[in-house]
Each structure stands twice: as C-alpha cells, then as structure tokens.
Design a protein around this motif. Structure first.
Motif, PDB file in Angstrom:
ATOM      1  N   TRP A  87      43.904  61.827  37.411  1.00 20.31           N
ATOM      2  CA  TRP A  87      43.235  62.843  36.590  1.00 20.31           C
ATOM      3  C   TRP A  87      43.146  64.167  37.341  1.00 20.31           C
ATOM      4  CZ3 TRP A  87      38.398  65.079  37.711  1.00 20.31           C
ATOM      5  CH2 TRP A  87      37.920  65.938  36.732  1.00 20.31           C
ATOM      6  N   TRP A  88      42.787  64.108  38.620  1.00 21.77           N
ATOM      7  CA  TRP A  88      42.634  65.316  39.416  1.00 21.77           C
ATOM      8  C   TRP A  88      43.968  66.042  39.562  1.00 21.77           C
ATOM      9  CZ3 TRP A  88      38.343  67.718  40.903  1.00 21.77           C
ATOM     10  CH2 TRP A  88      38.460  68.767  41.799  1.00 21.77           C
ATOM     11  N   ARG A  89      45.040  65.299  39.827  1.00 20.83           N
ATOM     12  CA  ARG A  89      46.357  65.917  39.968  1.00 20.83           C
ATOM     13  C   ARG A  89      46.801  66.558  38.656  1.00 20.83           C
ATOM     14  NH1 ARG A  89      49.793  61.415  43.332  1.00 20.83           N
ATOM     15  NH2 ARG A  89      48.782  61.749  45.329  1.00 20.83           N
ATOM     16  N   GLY A  90      46.561  65.868  37.549  1.00 25.24           N
ATOM     17  CA  GLY A  90      46.916  66.433  36.250  1.00 25.24           C
ATOM     18  C   GLY A  90      46.126  67.674  35.922  1.00 25.24           C
ATOM     19  N   ARG A  91      44.879  67.686  36.337  1.00 21.95           N
ATOM     20  CA  ARG A  91      44.019  68.843  36.108  1.00 21.95           C
ATOM     21  C   ARG A  91      44.479  70.032  36.934  1.00 21.95           C
ATOM     22  NH1 ARG A  91      38.313  69.428  38.326  1.00 21.95           N
ATOM     23  NH2 ARG A  91      37.675  71.367  37.374  1.00 21.95           N
ATOM     24  N   SER A  92      44.846  69.773  38.189  1.00 27.15           N
ATOM     25  CA  SER A  92      45.268  70.868  39.060  1.00 27.15           C
ATOM     26  C   SER A  92      46.634  71.428  38.646  1.00 27.15           C
ATOM     27  CB  SER A  92      45.291  70.424  40.522  1.00 27.15           C
ATOM     28  OG  SER A  92      46.269  69.424  40.711  1.00 27.15           O
ATOM     29  N   ALA A  94      47.746  71.492  35.514  1.00 36.22           N
ATOM     30  CA  ALA A  94      47.581  72.188  34.231  1.00 36.22           C
ATOM     31  C   ALA A  94      47.033  73.602  34.425  1.00 36.22           C
ATOM     32  CB  ALA A  94      46.660  71.393  33.326  1.00 36.22           C
ATOM     33  N   ALA A  95      46.281  73.805  35.497  1.00 36.38           N
ATOM     34  CA  ALA A  95      45.655  75.109  35.717  1.00 36.38           C
ATOM     35  C   ALA A  95      46.605  76.117  36.311  1.00 36.38           C
ATOM     36  CB  ALA A  95      44.469  74.960  36.647  1.00 36.38           C
TER      37      ALA A  95
END
Length: 95
Positions: A87-92, A94-95
């Motif tokens: 989740w954290w990697r996907g969030r970073s 996407a930003a």
C-alpha cells in the motif's frame, strides 16, 4: 472507391476487434499487477513464517505447539506488514 474510403471501410470492419484486443490487454495488465502485489505480500508472509518459527524454536525449545503457533503468527504478521508495504509503495508511486 478511393484510398480514403477503403481505409474507412476497413477500419469500420476491424474496429470492434481492435477494441476487444485493447480491452483484453488492459485486463491482462491489471491482473499481472494484482498478481505481482500478491507475490510481494507472499514473500513477506514467508519471511515472517521463518522468523516466527526460528524465534519460537530458540525461545520455547522443544514445546512443539508453541513453535507452530509462533510460526503461524509470524506469517500473519508478515502478511500484514506485506500489505502495508505494498500500500505504501503504491501510494508513493501515485503521488
């Protein structure tokens, strides 16, 4: 019939097939992405299982049920950690 009309007629015939191929490619890419995320989580779960089993073996000694339970708890903790990392990697990204 000139070249432009022939191209338009060919495109009209082939367009549904091209759209279906593009849709199939898009779905395949999505499935590959989902499977890659699951494999990452699986690696964390496997590592957690090993760490939990090793800690239980060294800490609890010969008490077999505690080793199995600790290994499973380590696997559960690894799975949770894996999903958080994914989740954290996907969030970073996407930003």
């Amino acid at each position: 019939m000139n070249k432009t009309q022939a191209d338009a007629a060919a495109r009209a015939v082939l367009e549904p097939g091209i759209r279906a191929q593009q849709e199939a490619r898009r779905k395949r890419r999505e499935q590959e992405f989902i499977e890659a995320r699951r494999r990452q989580v699986g690696r964390f779960a496997f590592a957690g299982f090993g760490i939990g089993a090793a800690l239980a073996c060294f800490h609890f000694g010969d008490e077999y049920p505690l080793v199995v339970g600790s290994a499973l708890m380590g696997s559960l903790a690894g799975t949770v950690l894996g999903w958080i990392v994914v989740w954290w990697r996907g969030r970073s990204r996407a930003a």
